[in-house]
Design an enzyme around this catalytic site. Structure first.
Site, PDB file in Angstrom:
ATOM      1  N   GLY A  33      40.965  25.623  41.164  1.00 50.09           N
ATOM      2  CA  GLY A  33      41.497  26.976  40.993  1.00 50.09           C
ATOM      3  C   GLY A  33      42.469  27.307  42.112  1.00 50.09           C
ATOM      4  N   HIS A  34      42.036  27.043  43.361  1.00 53.62           N
ATOM      5  CA  HIS A  34      42.924  27.270  44.508  1.00 53.62           C
ATOM      6  C   HIS A  34      44.184  26.409  44.370  1.00 53.62           C
ATOM      7  CE1 HIS A  34      38.909  28.099  46.628  1.00 53.62           C
ATOM      8  NE2 HIS A  34      39.559  29.235  46.718  1.00 53.62           N
ATOM      9  N   GLY A 144      44.345  34.817  41.871  1.00 54.77           N
ATOM     10  CA  GLY A 144      43.818  34.319  40.599  1.00 54.77           C
ATOM     11  C   GLY A 144      43.330  35.435  39.693  1.00 54.77           C
ATOM     12  N   GLN A 145      43.613  35.281  38.397  1.00 57.56           N
ATOM     13  CA  GLN A 145      43.118  36.212  37.374  1.00 57.56           C
ATOM     14  C   GLN A 145      41.584  36.200  37.321  1.00 57.56           C
ATOM     15  OE1 GLN A 145      44.594  38.434  35.515  1.00 57.56           O
ATOM     16  NE2 GLN A 145      42.875  38.912  34.155  1.00 57.56           N
TER      17      GLN A 145
HETATM   18  P1  AMP Z   1      38.607  32.657  47.290  1.00 57.82           P
HETATM   19  O1  AMP Z   1      38.759  31.479  48.181  1.00 57.82           O
HETATM   20  O2  AMP Z   1      37.402  32.588  46.403  1.00 57.82           O
HETATM   21  O3  AMP Z   1      38.753  33.972  48.006  1.00 57.82           O
HETATM   22  O4  AMP Z   1      39.837  32.596  46.273  1.00 57.82           O
HETATM   23  C1  AMP Z   1      41.159  32.545  46.739  1.00 57.82           C
HETATM   24  C2  AMP Z   1      42.076  32.799  45.571  1.00 57.82           C
HETATM   25  O5  AMP Z   1      41.860  31.808  44.560  1.00 57.82           O
HETATM   26  C3  AMP Z   1      41.832  34.155  44.898  1.00 57.82           C
HETATM   27  O6  AMP Z   1      43.095  34.731  44.562  1.00 57.82           O
HETATM   28  C4  AMP Z   1      41.053  33.797  43.661  1.00 57.82           C
HETATM   29  O7  AMP Z   1      41.219  34.710  42.595  1.00 57.82           O
HETATM   30  C5  AMP Z   1      41.674  32.453  43.321  1.00 57.82           C
HETATM   31  N1  AMP Z   1      40.763  31.674  42.469  1.00 57.82           N
HETATM   32  C6  AMP Z   1      39.471  31.363  42.742  1.00 57.82           C
HETATM   33  N2  AMP Z   1      38.949  30.656  41.711  1.00 57.82           N
HETATM   34  C7  AMP Z   1      39.921  30.539  40.784  1.00 57.82           C
HETATM   35  C8  AMP Z   1      39.995  29.925  39.500  1.00 57.82           C
HETATM   36  N3  AMP Z   1      38.958  29.292  38.943  1.00 57.82           N
HETATM   37  N4  AMP Z   1      41.161  29.993  38.823  1.00 57.82           N
HETATM   38  C9  AMP Z   1      42.231  30.639  39.370  1.00 57.82           C
HETATM   39  N5  AMP Z   1      42.219  31.230  40.573  1.00 57.82           N
HETATM   40  C10 AMP Z   1      41.085  31.191  41.272  1.00 57.82           C
END
Ligand code: AMP
Length: 278
Positions: A33-34, A144-145
């Site tokens: 995702g990241h 991310g959405q």
């Molecule tokens: P985090 O490290 O969980 O704070 O996420 C960092 C960024 O990655 C945020 O903008 C999240 O929305 C995005 N993100 C996390 N998981 C996913 C995913 N499965 N698909 C798309 N974006 C994601």
């Protein structure tokens, strides 16, 4: 790949960067995702900064800040392979000195859905993102959405505070079985990981309902989720995707959001539903 850990070094470094520049804020423990956000930024910008910062401010006292997955060496390998030019890894003590006392609260969005279940969470999110945008001064910032409410809140903050960044929303990236990638997935046992499939299945089930009644749509989700005994539902919401106000009749695009516990792990997912049948 340049690794920057102090705010002073970042302030100097951004003066030399070539624009357009994209920022991808993360809490590390990187997954596909990241990587989707990172690849988008690398393909759309001359420079890309990826920040890794587990932000204590967005965790509630009873949440998993101390146990949040951290694997910096693996993250740096991944970022090198992705050809990222800059990684920003600020320390908590410099980012939030002991006399820190300025917070950003996006009132319109901070108390709904996730904000209701996790009071104070979005104050932490808005504050860290605001500081990162001011420190790094990107042209584009990627989110991310998967965290739909977070995107709305950051867009609002960006407008309200005239930060002048173009906010880019990247679709949710899912594993082959439909489970949205999330850093917390690694804490799921095998049986919990299997149970987590029901989140996306419930979002698919709602698309099959040929009714404009929100109750009918919610019932389809509850029916799907409650089939899985390891799941405890926190909330199921159907809201206006611009305001997050709950709706009663689906006559336009709406945001279907769910939050559940799989064992002790809290997972969220969402889907933008159009009004094809309604
Ligand atoms: P985090 O490290 O969980 O704070 O996420 C960092 C960024 O990655 C945020 O903008 C999240 O929305 C995005 N993100 C996390 N998981 C996913 C995913 N499965 N698909 C798309 N974006 C994601």
């Amino acid at each position: 790949m340049k690794v920057i850990t102090t705010l002073g070094d970042m302030a100097e470094y951004i003066l030399k960067l070539t624009h357009p520049m994209g920022l991808v804020p993360t809490m590390g423990s990187l997954h596909q995702g990241h990587l989707e956000l990172i690849n988008r930024s690398c393909s759309e910008n001359v420079s890309t900064i990826v920040s890794i910062f587990v932000n204590p401010l967005q965790f509630l006292p009873n949440e998993d800040f101390d146990n949040y997955p951290r694997d910096l060496n693996r993250d740096l390998e991944i970022l090198k392979k992705a050809n990222v030019d800059t990684v920003f890894i600020p320390t908590v003590t410099e980012f939030y000195p002991s006399d820190f006392s300025t917070y950003v609260d996006v009132e319109k969005f901070s108390k709904k859905l996730e904000g209701k279940s996790r009071p104070g969470h979005f104050r932490g999110v808005a504050t860290v993102v605001c500081k990162l945008l001011i420190l790094c001064r990107p042209d584009y910032a990627y989110f991310g959405q998967k965290d739909a409410q977070q995107v709305l809140l950051i867009r609002q903050m960006n407008r309200d505070l005239n930060l002048g960044v173009s906010i880019v929303t990247v679709p949710t990236v899912r594993d082959v079985d439909g489970v949205a990638f999330s850093s917390r997935n690694k804490y799921l046992s095998n049986s919990e990981r299997k149970a987590a499939r029901v989140l996306y299945q419930s979002l698919l089930a709602v698309q099959e309902v040929k009714s404009s009644s929100v109750d009918d749509l919610k019932n389809a989700i509850f029916k799907s989720l409650t089939k899985e005994p390891l799941i405890k539902i926190d909330y199921v919401s159907i809201s206006d995707p611009d305001t997050l106000e709950e709706i009663s009749v689906v006559n336009k695009k709406c945001l279907v959001s769910i939050a559940v516990y799989v064992g002790k792990i809290r997972l969220i997912d969402n889907f933008l539903l159009d009004n094809m049948w309604r």
